[in-house]
Write a protein that holds these residues in place. Structure first.
Motif, PDB file in Angstrom:
ATOM      1  N   SER A  18       0.874  -0.947  -0.229  1.00  0.00           N
ATOM      2  CA  SER A  18      -0.293   0.288  -0.221  1.00  0.00           C
ATOM      3  C   SER A  18       1.107   1.462   0.228  1.00  0.00           C
ATOM      4  N   CYS A  19       0.846   2.222  -1.332  1.00  0.00           N
ATOM      5  CA  CYS A  19       1.208   3.309  -1.060  1.00  0.00           C
ATOM      6  C   CYS A  19       0.723   4.291   0.333  1.00  0.00           C
ATOM      7  N   TRP A  24       6.219   8.224   2.442  1.00  0.00           N
ATOM      8  CA  TRP A  24       6.354   9.111   1.933  1.00  0.00           C
ATOM      9  C   TRP A  24       5.624  10.032   2.773  1.00  0.00           C
ATOM     10  N   ASP A  25       6.308  12.022   1.446  1.00  0.00           N
ATOM     11  CA  ASP A  25       5.540  12.871   2.426  1.00  0.00           C
ATOM     12  C   ASP A  25       4.028  12.685   2.091  1.00  0.00           C
ATOM     13  N   ASP A  65       6.563   4.401  12.055  1.00  0.00           N
ATOM     14  CA  ASP A  65       6.224   3.143  11.203  1.00  0.00           C
ATOM     15  C   ASP A  65       6.898   3.644   9.609  1.00  0.00           C
ATOM     16  N   GLY A  66       6.619   5.026   9.228  1.00  0.00           N
ATOM     17  CA  GLY A  66       6.520   5.354   7.925  1.00  0.00           C
ATOM     18  C   GLY A  66       5.018   5.308   7.397  1.00  0.00           C
ATOM     19  N   PHE A  70      -3.936   7.266   9.059  1.00  0.00           N
ATOM     20  CA  PHE A  70      -5.301   7.376   9.143  1.00  0.00           C
ATOM     21  C   PHE A  70      -5.809   5.607   8.508  1.00  0.00           C
ATOM     22  N   PHE A  71      -4.542   4.977   7.826  1.00  0.00           N
ATOM     23  CA  PHE A  71      -4.781   3.675   7.547  1.00  0.00           C
ATOM     24  C   PHE A  71      -4.731   2.790   8.202  1.00  0.00           C
TER      25      PHE A  71
END
Length: 292
Positions: A18-19, A24-25, A65-66, A70-71
């Protein structure tokens, strides 16, 4: 846009990469930031706690964890579940779609760092072609012609190269790029140590990958780089696309999982424009060994 562009749908909870957890920012456009700052209820409170502002630009404060705050553990987005997809910021709505300009054309597509994009690219074995809003279809040579360059279909035909010296040159160039993570650096180190075996294995492995898949991958990488035609010229772009496809094939011969290696290459190269430029600049150096 590639003919499969309209078929793209996010895999959401079924996505293995998943992106939303890619470290990523995630920038928040101004319109959406204003909406988030006035959202009521628990979600609104959480949105405001998760937003940070740097130099006038809002973004999400990612978890340790990066991952996006909201994931959810089930792979779904809390914002979408509570407010709908229209409530997402622009970058989340558009990813992995891209829009770039080449000459007088706007080129659209989906980036290969997304596993669904790779699946769509490899879902067919027929020729790769592109569509415009009028319904007209285009081949890649026709797009080059429209951009003022004549490229024959024969010149765009991809044939794998398994020359050992060529592979060593490819790895040397890739080592100049900025690594996305430690795993990428370790993979290049492994490939360098096993390069002789990799060249031998690729001779056999290339017969297991449909030639149409290699051709489609090569043409799509080339299409994705067309915005740089004016700066580098078509010959350099063609060389870059060939070398990228050859690298992915050789890596797959040693490590398996051809689709995943496409996706990882895209994360490292395609999604870092500076890395693309590094490879294109290096390709202009005639002292670098091309495939014989």
């Amino acid at each position: 846009y590639p003919y499969f562009y309209r078929r793209f749908r996010c895999k959401a909870g079924d996505c293995r990469h998943s992106c939303c957890v890619s470290d990523w920012d995630i920038d928040i456009d101004d319109v959406t930031a204003d909406i988030y700052r006035t959202t009521d209820g628990p979600l609104g409170d959480e949105l405001r706690r998760s937003m940070i502002c740097r130099d006038g630009t809002f973004s999400f404060r990612m978890k340790k964890d990066g991952g996006c705050p909201f994931f959810r553990e089930d792979g779904l987005c809390r914002i979408i579940l509570e407010k709908g997809e229209d409530y997402l910021c622009d970058i989340c709505t558009m990813h992995p779609r891209f829009f770039v300009y080449a000459g007088d054309f706007e080129l659209a597509g989906v980036g290969l760092a997304c596993e669904k994009s790779v699946e769509l690219l490899l879902s067919d074995t027929g020729p790769l072609y592109f569509m415009e809003e009028t319904g007209k279809s285009w081949t890649l040579p026709q797009i080059f012609h429209a951009l003022g360059t004549e490229i024959t279909e024969e010149a765009l035909s991809f044939t794998p190269c398994t020359d050992l010296s060529y592979y060593k040159s490819l790895l040397s160039r890739l080592e100049r790029t900025e690594p996305i993570d430690e795993a990428w650096t370790k993979r290049l180190s492994f490939l360098e140590k096993e390069i002789s075996r990799g060249a031998a294995l690729t001779e056999t492995y290339k017969e297991t990958v449909p030639a149409s898949h290699l051709q489609r991958l090569y043409e799509y990488i080339l299409y994705r780089s067309l915005e740089k035609t004016e700066m580098y010229g078509p010959e350099i772009l063609i060389r870059y696309a060939r070398e990228s496809t050859d690298f992915i094939l050789m890596e797959s011969a040693l490590c398996g999982d051809f689709p995943e290696n496409i996706r990882r290459w895209s994360e490292q190269i395609e999604y870092d424009t500076e890395n693309v430029d590094i490879l294109l600049r290096v390709s202009k150096n005639k002292n670098n060994r091309p495939c014989p």
